[in-house]
Design an enzyme around this catalytic site. Structure first.
Site, PDB file in Angstrom:
ATOM      1  N   TRP A  89       0.840  -1.195   0.000  1.00 62.31           N
ATOM      2  CA  TRP A  89       0.000   0.000   0.000  1.00 62.31           C
ATOM      3  C   TRP A  89       0.879   1.250   0.000  1.00 62.31           C
ATOM      4  CZ3 TRP A  89      -5.581  -0.005   1.116  1.00 62.31           C
ATOM      5  CH2 TRP A  89      -6.128  -1.291   1.128  1.00 62.31           C
ATOM      6  N   ASP A  91       0.158   4.572   0.708  1.00 58.92           N
ATOM      7  CA  ASP A  91      -0.965   5.316   1.276  1.00 58.92           C
ATOM      8  C   ASP A  91      -0.589   6.705   1.777  1.00 58.92           C
ATOM      9  OD1 ASP A  91       0.566   4.376   3.354  1.00 58.92           O
ATOM     10  OD2 ASP A  91      -1.082   3.466   4.465  1.00 58.92           O
ATOM     11  N   TYR A 117      -3.513   4.580  -3.115  1.00 54.49           N
ATOM     12  CA  TYR A 117      -4.483   4.859  -2.050  1.00 54.49           C
ATOM     13  C   TYR A 117      -4.123   6.148  -1.314  1.00 54.49           C
ATOM     14  CZ  TYR A 117      -7.466   3.663   2.039  1.00 54.49           C
ATOM     15  OH  TYR A 117      -8.411   3.640   3.046  1.00 54.49           O
ATOM     16  N   ARG A 122      -9.748  11.011   1.587  1.00 49.98           N
ATOM     17  CA  ARG A 122      -9.821   9.549   1.541  1.00 49.98           C
ATOM     18  C   ARG A 122     -10.656   8.984   2.688  1.00 49.98           C
ATOM     19  NH1 ARG A 122      -4.223   7.079   2.374  1.00 49.98           N
ATOM     20  NH2 ARG A 122      -4.890   6.956   4.556  1.00 49.98           N
ATOM     21  N   ASP A 123     -11.300   7.834   2.409  1.00 45.63           N
ATOM     22  CA  ASP A 123     -12.071   7.111   3.419  1.00 45.63           C
ATOM     23  C   ASP A 123     -13.205   7.989   3.948  1.00 45.63           C
ATOM     24  OD1 ASP A 123     -12.555   4.739   4.715  1.00 45.63           O
ATOM     25  OD2 ASP A 123     -11.213   5.138   6.385  1.00 45.63           O
ATOM     26  N   SER A 129      -9.038   5.302   8.470  1.00 47.67           N
ATOM     27  CA  SER A 129      -7.981   5.452   7.464  1.00 47.67           C
ATOM     28  C   SER A 129      -8.052   6.787   6.743  1.00 47.67           C
ATOM     29  CB  SER A 129      -8.056   4.306   6.447  1.00 47.67           C
ATOM     30  OG  SER A 129      -7.790   3.074   7.053  1.00 47.67           O
ATOM     31  N   ASP A 168     -12.290   1.494  -2.100  1.00 45.86           N
ATOM     32  CA  ASP A 168     -13.468   2.083  -1.440  1.00 45.86           C
ATOM     33  C   ASP A 168     -13.936   3.409  -2.021  1.00 45.86           C
ATOM     34  OD1 ASP A 168     -13.195  -0.083   0.240  1.00 45.86           O
ATOM     35  OD2 ASP A 168     -12.726   1.076   2.038  1.00 45.86           O
ATOM     36  N   HIS A 213     -17.340  -4.823  -2.694  1.00 48.27           N
ATOM     37  CA  HIS A 213     -17.587  -6.264  -2.562  1.00 48.27           C
ATOM     38  C   HIS A 213     -19.080  -6.533  -2.681  1.00 48.27           C
ATOM     39  CE1 HIS A 213     -18.969  -5.600   1.601  1.00 48.27           C
ATOM     40  NE2 HIS A 213     -17.891  -4.858   1.769  1.00 48.27           N
ATOM     41  N   TRP A 216     -21.674  -4.837  -0.554  1.00 46.34           N
ATOM     42  CA  TRP A 216     -21.705  -3.379  -0.699  1.00 46.34           C
ATOM     43  C   TRP A 216     -22.429  -2.991  -1.986  1.00 46.34           C
ATOM     44  CZ3 TRP A 216     -16.601  -0.138   0.222  1.00 46.34           C
ATOM     45  CH2 TRP A 216     -16.921   1.219   0.234  1.00 46.34           C
ATOM     46  N   TRP A 316     -16.432  -4.224   9.114  1.00 44.49           N
ATOM     47  CA  TRP A 316     -15.201  -4.313   8.319  1.00 44.49           C
ATOM     48  C   TRP A 316     -13.922  -4.277   9.152  1.00 44.49           C
ATOM     49  CZ3 TRP A 316     -12.316  -0.099   9.493  1.00 44.49           C
ATOM     50  CH2 TRP A 316     -12.998   1.058   9.940  1.00 44.49           C
ATOM     51  N   LYS A 344      -4.588  -6.888   1.639  1.00 43.97           N
ATOM     52  CA  LYS A 344      -4.381  -6.367   2.992  1.00 43.97           C
ATOM     53  C   LYS A 344      -3.292  -7.185   3.683  1.00 43.97           C
ATOM     54  CE  LYS A 344      -5.234  -4.337   7.011  1.00 43.97           C
ATOM     55  NZ  LYS A 344      -5.039  -2.909   7.278  1.00 43.97           N
ATOM     56  N   GLU A 348      -1.516  -6.058  10.042  1.00 40.36           N
ATOM     57  CA  GLU A 348      -1.667  -4.608  10.122  1.00 40.36           C
ATOM     58  C   GLU A 348      -3.111  -4.286  10.480  1.00 40.36           C
ATOM     59  OE1 GLU A 348      -0.330  -2.648   6.616  1.00 40.36           O
ATOM     60  OE2 GLU A 348       1.734  -3.385   6.792  1.00 40.36           O
ATOM     61  N   ASP A 350      -6.817  -2.632  11.095  1.00 39.27           N
ATOM     62  CA  ASP A 350      -7.772  -1.856  10.305  1.00 39.27           C
ATOM     63  C   ASP A 350      -8.114  -0.537  10.984  1.00 39.27           C
ATOM     64  OD1 ASP A 350      -8.166  -3.809   8.251  1.00 39.27           O
ATOM     65  OD2 ASP A 350      -9.467  -4.927   9.583  1.00 39.27           O
TER      66      ASP A 350
END
Length: 396
Positions: A89, A91, A117, A122-123, A129, A168, A213, A216, A316, A344, A348, A350
């Protein structure tokens, strides 16, 4: 910038990649790249003849964690996880130089996986995140983030690269447009993803736009709007030929194939026929393809070995009882799926379970979320060991 390796990390890397050469002067690695420029043909499966690269950043992270473990079995299993190909990632802007490192260490037999990302805002529907760039900083996203990544990949034309584009982001614009944080980010999201797709459209790159997914966008009311959002941005980018399709279940928990499905018994299940990722991709792919976009998929199986753990499909964060899933492979049993991949990095977090902490998200404090858990991206050794214990197949 060159990446520094601990001896343990280097040992793990050598075990996974038998041909690297250590530069004794600066501690960096070099490997045998392809003799000529790589071209990943549109319509092909970029994973069919290549191994997903076991990147040194994740291997180093595992090695550092294993240095504090006394259980020899856990140490040995951790070393095996370090050999599994996993996406890296990128990020933050500060991590962009790692792209050059990945290019330098990836042998000709491999394809390196990178997650793009860092969109502004973001998010937008969660807190764990939240990114470094604020809504409105699209110019900085382009100049300081995407452009240097493009430069790094262009400098290594003999390396095969798989990119997952902004997990996302577009799904959030489909289902969370009522949130001010998402509606205000919509323009940056769409323009940022289009810019990434257009500029990363290089011959040695295969791109997959994230499609959430089945729990969603798999709902009857979301399938067509989801497909429309994906194809809209794809076309805005100029229909780049190196887009191969979508990514699904990134950092997620859904099964590839499950009958009747984890939430098939829910009261609203009749409104979602996509009870697993196989059914989801087979439902949304024709809608995407009809509008001119390639419609293959890659699926994250990194933590989906155990089903029936969540109270709700939308849970999640650090799902308790999870295990490492199927190792990366291009043998999927479905012609629409190019590969199962690990996206992922297991271990690490979430998001933090501490309700008093900055960036705490209530999903990380739910009864089905592992606790205690640190901030997103930080290492959680207890969770890593749980993933090992519940892995299917097991690590030996």
């Amino acid at each position: 910038m060159k990446y520094s390796f601990s001896l343990a990390a280097f040992a793990a890397f050598v075990a996974a990649n038998p041909t690297p050469t250590l530069d004794k002067k600066d501690g960096t690695l070099s490997v045998a790249a392809c003799a000529s420029a790589v071209t990943i043909a549109p319509g092909s499966n970029p994973f069919a003849s290549r191994t997903l690269h076991a990147n040194s950043a994740y291997a180093s992270e595992i090695a550092a964690a294993m240095a504090n473990v006394t259980d020899a079995t856990i140490q040995a299993q951790g070393a095996e996880v370090a050999k599994v190909g996993t996406f890296l990632w990128i990020d933050t802007i500060a991590r962009v130089p790692l792209v050059t490192t990945m290019m330098q260490e990836t042998p000709c037999t491999d394809i390196v996986g990178i997650v793009i990302y860092d969109l502004p805002g973001r998010d937008c529907a969660a807190k764990a995140s939240n990114g470094e760039l604020k809504t409105g900083e699209l110019a900085k996203y382009k100049s300081d983030y995407i452009d240097p990544i493009v430069t790094a990949i262009k400098a290594a034309p003999n390396v095969a690269v798989a990119l997952i584009i902004e997990p996302d982001s577009l799904p959030n614009l489909v289902t969370n447009a009522n949130l001010t944080t998402c509606s205000s980010s919509a323009s940056d999201y769409q323009n940022g993803v289009a810019y990434a797709l257009k500029n990363l459209n290089l011959p040695n790159v295969a791109m997959y736009i994230d499609a959430g997914h089945g729990g969603w966008l798999g709902w009857d009311a979301n399938l067509q709007p989801g497909a429309d959002m994906l194809t809209k941005v794809y076309k805005a980018a100029g229909s780049p030929k190196q887009v191969f399709g979508v990514s699904t279940n990134v950092a997620g928990w859904n099964a590839f194939s499950a009958s009747p499905g984890e939430f098939a018994g829910a009261s609203d299940a009749k409104y979602n026929k996509c009870q697993d990722e196989k059914r989801y991709i087979n439902a949304i792919s024709p809608l995407i393809k009809k509008d001119g976009m390639p419609a293959h998929a890659i699926m994250d199986t990194g933590r989906n070995a155990v089903q029936g753990l969540r109270q709700a499909w939308g849970d999640w964060c650090n799902v308790n009882g999870a295990g490492f899933g199927v190792r990366p492979t291009s043998t999927t049993g479905d012609p629409l799926f190019d590969a199962f991949v690990w996206v992922k990095p297991g271990g690490e977090s979430d998001g933090t379970s501490d309700p008093t902490a900055d960036r705490y998200d209530s999903f990380c404090g739910k009864p089905d979320a592992f606790s205690p858990a640190p901030q997103a991206g930080q290492w959680n050794e207890a969770y890593f060991e749980m993933l090992l214990k519940n892995a299917v197949p097991q690590f030996t």
